[in-house]
Design a protein around this motif. Structure first.
Motif, mmCIF file in Angstrom:
data_model
loop_
_atom_site.group_PDB
_atom_site.id
_atom_site.type_symbol
_atom_site.label_atom_id
_atom_site.label_comp_id
_atom_site.label_asym_id
_atom_site.label_seq_id
_atom_site.Cartn_x
_atom_site.Cartn_y
_atom_site.Cartn_z
ATOM 1 N N ALA A 94 -5.608 -3.165 -2.008
ATOM 2 C CA ALA A 94 -4.230 -3.611 -1.810
ATOM 3 C C ALA A 94 -3.901 -4.785 -2.735
ATOM 4 C CB ALA A 94 -4.013 -4.000 -0.351
ATOM 5 N N GLU A 95 -4.840 -5.718 -2.852
ATOM 6 C CA GLU A 95 -4.602 -6.885 -3.730
ATOM 7 C C GLU A 95 -4.521 -6.470 -5.197
ATOM 8 O OE1 GLU A 95 -7.643 -9.824 -3.087
ATOM 9 O OE2 GLU A 95 -7.147 -9.946 -0.947
ATOM 10 N N GLN B 211 -1.307 -4.747 -5.949
ATOM 11 C CA GLN B 211 -0.180 -5.691 -5.992
ATOM 12 C C GLN B 211 -0.039 -6.326 -7.361
ATOM 13 O OE1 GLN B 211 -0.586 -8.565 -2.835
ATOM 14 N NE2 GLN B 211 -0.010 -6.997 -1.328
ATOM 15 N N THR C 159 -11.390 -1.583 -6.208
ATOM 16 C CA THR C 159 -11.933 -1.955 -4.891
ATOM 17 C C THR C 159 -13.232 -2.746 -5.008
ATOM 18 O OG1 THR C 159 -13.328 0.012 -4.782
ATOM 19 C CG2 THR C 159 -11.086 0.236 -3.931
ATOM 20 N N HIS D 26 -0.302 2.254 1.145
ATOM 21 C CA HIS D 26 -0.369 1.301 0.022
ATOM 22 C C HIS D 26 0.949 1.247 -0.747
ATOM 23 C CE1 HIS D 26 -4.456 -0.153 0.196
ATOM 24 N NE2 HIS D 26 -4.871 1.074 0.476
ATOM 25 N N ASP E 248 -11.705 5.962 -1.429
ATOM 26 C CA ASP E 248 -10.846 4.844 -1.023
ATOM 27 C C ASP E 248 -9.367 5.221 -0.898
ATOM 28 O OD1 ASP E 248 -12.741 2.658 -0.614
ATOM 29 O OD2 ASP E 248 -13.224 2.962 -2.733
ATOM 30 N N ARG F 92 -13.425 -1.172 5.063
ATOM 31 C CA ARG F 92 -12.273 -2.003 5.384
ATOM 32 C C ARG F 92 -12.024 -3.039 4.272
ATOM 33 N NH1 ARG F 92 -9.225 -4.748 9.469
ATOM 34 N NH2 ARG F 92 -8.091 -6.233 8.187
ATOM 35 N N GLY F 93 -13.122 -3.689 3.830
ATOM 36 C CA GLY F 93 -12.984 -4.697 2.768
ATOM 37 C C GLY F 93 -12.474 -4.060 1.485
ATOM 38 N N ARG F 94 -12.920 -2.858 1.226
ATOM 39 C CA ARG F 94 -12.485 -2.158 0.005
ATOM 40 C C ARG F 94 -10.976 -1.889 0.055
ATOM 41 N NH1 ARG F 94 -17.046 0.327 -2.814
ATOM 42 N NH2 ARG F 94 -15.657 1.909 -3.667
ATOM 43 N N GLN F 95 -10.461 -1.559 1.226
ATOM 44 C CA GLN F 95 -9.007 -1.352 1.360
ATOM 45 C C GLN F 95 -8.253 -2.643 1.061
ATOM 46 O OE1 GLN F 95 -6.976 1.508 2.064
ATOM 47 N NE2 GLN F 95 -8.933 2.330 1.395
ATOM 48 N N ASP F 96 -8.791 -3.747 1.555
ATOM 49 C CA ASP F 96 -8.113 -5.034 1.346
ATOM 50 C C ASP F 96 -8.084 -5.380 -0.147
ATOM 51 O OD1 ASP F 96 -7.829 -5.163 4.071
ATOM 52 O OD2 ASP F 96 -9.567 -6.482 4.384
ATOM 53 N N ARG F 97 -9.224 -5.159 -0.802
ATOM 54 C CA ARG F 97 -9.269 -5.474 -2.243
ATOM 55 C C ARG F 97 -8.376 -4.519 -3.031
ATOM 56 N NH1 ARG F 97 -14.542 -6.355 -0.536
ATOM 57 N NH2 ARG F 97 -15.293 -4.305 -1.208
#
Ligand code: AOS
Ligand code: ZN
Ligand code: ZN
Length: 388
Positions: free
Chosen positions: A160-161, A164, A107, A201, A191, A153-158
């Motif tokens: 997820a990436e 992946q 994250t 996720h 997280d 929120r940004g940590r969740q997005d990172r």
């Protein structure tokens, strides 16, 4: 009436993976008490784990932790384990002990740190390729200690990436299991704090990504068996980390704190077709033995899982369904608890003897002389993980 013999026949489907780190010394932040005979190498951890399987017939594989159990030649380690009658199981990643991960790993705000954490998981997948392990288990220490410290929120997005990228590297027969934990070492937010986040996720990743449920990672009073039922219903329960706890996550012996809870969990596992090698649900211990001896601690643990599984198999599901349909609250509860209160220990001793195993594995271990042998042979054992 439940057919005792038929119900207990399903016990042969039970396999419980043991963690390599359970055999090393561990403790609290206050003190680590060393024990004689502690393994100094991964080979010695595997040898100790093999004792558990030899005496119980319940623990055919050992989970490894990278880098704690890193070796140069994994096929050699595979043969070494096979010669001792066990296999190598889940590979656990580690992004929680290096300074670089102070503010997170998958994250992290810094792309270079995320790169390092993702590359570590690639290395774990390489290990899986070499060992033939099926599961990559990810537990993250990522989180924050104070409101405002990080952008949740940004940590969740990172996250997820990053996930992946790791997921894309998995082979066809490999799986990613994402473990959740509501706090610690992060104290304000984590997280991946709960099954819902892990589910979200893993759902986004695809069918090779599943949730890992560690029984010690819930707030007091949480109905864990409900989570088991729900995840099985959704086809997303990949594995268990079994342990028990009285307060927070402390990796005590599974079934020690609350055997009824373990019974209820195993009932939902059976109810949701999660028992057996083809179920897709891997049962694993995640424990540390700080005060008690480690090999007997592991033997006690797998026996506890077997005992509560046996009791759960004895629930008369036809009678239960009838009582439920009739609105018979106390009758239904009685059917359920009758199974829990059945003493299956003599039957399990017979089960063992009929398979050439000792009726009393703990007594057999004490009589075997193995502990004395390793006490004499091994000097300078290391703490579980934080070194070797
Ligand atoms: C941490 O709390 C988690 O339970 C992990 O599954 C595990 O205990 C850790 O990876 C240590 O080996
Ligand atoms: Zn765990
Ligand atoms: Zn834990």
């Amino acid at each position: 009436m439940t057919d005792f013999a038929a119900a207990l026949g399903r016990l042969d489907e039970l396999a419980i993976e043991v963690p390599s780190w359970a055999y090393g010394n561990s403790g609290t932040r206050f003190k680590v008490f060393g024990t004689p005979g502690t393994p100094r190498t991964v080979q010695e951890k595997i040898a100790d784990a093999a004792q558990v399987h030899k005496l119980t017939g319940l623990a055919p594989s050992v989970a490894l932790h990278i880098p704690w159990d890193k070796v140069d030649d994994y096929s050699e380690l595979n043969s070494y384990a096979a010669d001792l009658g066990v296999g190598l199981g889940t590979i656990n990643s580690n992004t929680f002990q290096d300074d670089v991960y102070k503010f997170g790993s998958l994250t992290h705000l810094d792309a270079q740190v995320r790169r390092q954490a993702i590359d570590h998981h690639f290395e774990c997948i390489d290990v899986m390729d070499a060992t033939g392990s099926k599961d990559l288990k990810i537990w993250l220490a990522d989180g924050t200690n104070y409101p405002g410290q990080g952008d949740m929120r940004g940590r969740q997005d990172r996250l997820a990436e990053s996930l992946q990228e790791i997921y894309a590297r998995l082979g066809d027969d490999q799986r990613l299991v994402l473990e959740y934990k509501f706090f610690e070492p992060a104290f304000y937010h984590t997280d991946v704090p709960d099954w819902g986040t892990s589910y979200a996720h893993t759902l986004a990743l695809g069918e090779k990504a599943l949730v890992c449920l560690d029984t010690g990672h819930h707030a007091p009073g949480t109905n864990i068996e409900f989570i088991v039922a729900q995840l099985l219903r959704l086809g997303k329960l990949g594995s268990f980390d079994f342990n028990s706890r009285f307060y927070a996550d402390d990796d005590l012996i599974v079934g020690a704190a609350d055997p009824y809870q373990l019974f209820r969990i195993m009932y939902e596992v059976i109810r949701g077709d999660g028992l057996g090698p083809d179920s897709g649900v891997a049962l694993m211990l995640d424990q540390c033995h700080n005060l008690e001896e480690k090999i007997p601690g592991q033997i006690r643990s797998v026996l506890n899982v077997q005992e509560m599984t046996a009791r759960a198999l004895l629930v008369d599901r036809v009678a239960l369904a009838e009582a439920q349909a009739a609105g018979d609250v106390l009758g239904a509860n009685a059917v359920f608890s009758d199974a829990f209160y059945t003493d299956v220990r003599p039957v399990l001793a017979d089960w063992r003897e009929s398979r050439g195993l000792p009726a009393d594995p703990l007594a057999a271990f004490a009589a075997s002389g193995y502990q004395k042998l390793i006490n004499d042979q091994r000097v300078g054992g290391t703490q579980a993980g934080w070194g070797a």
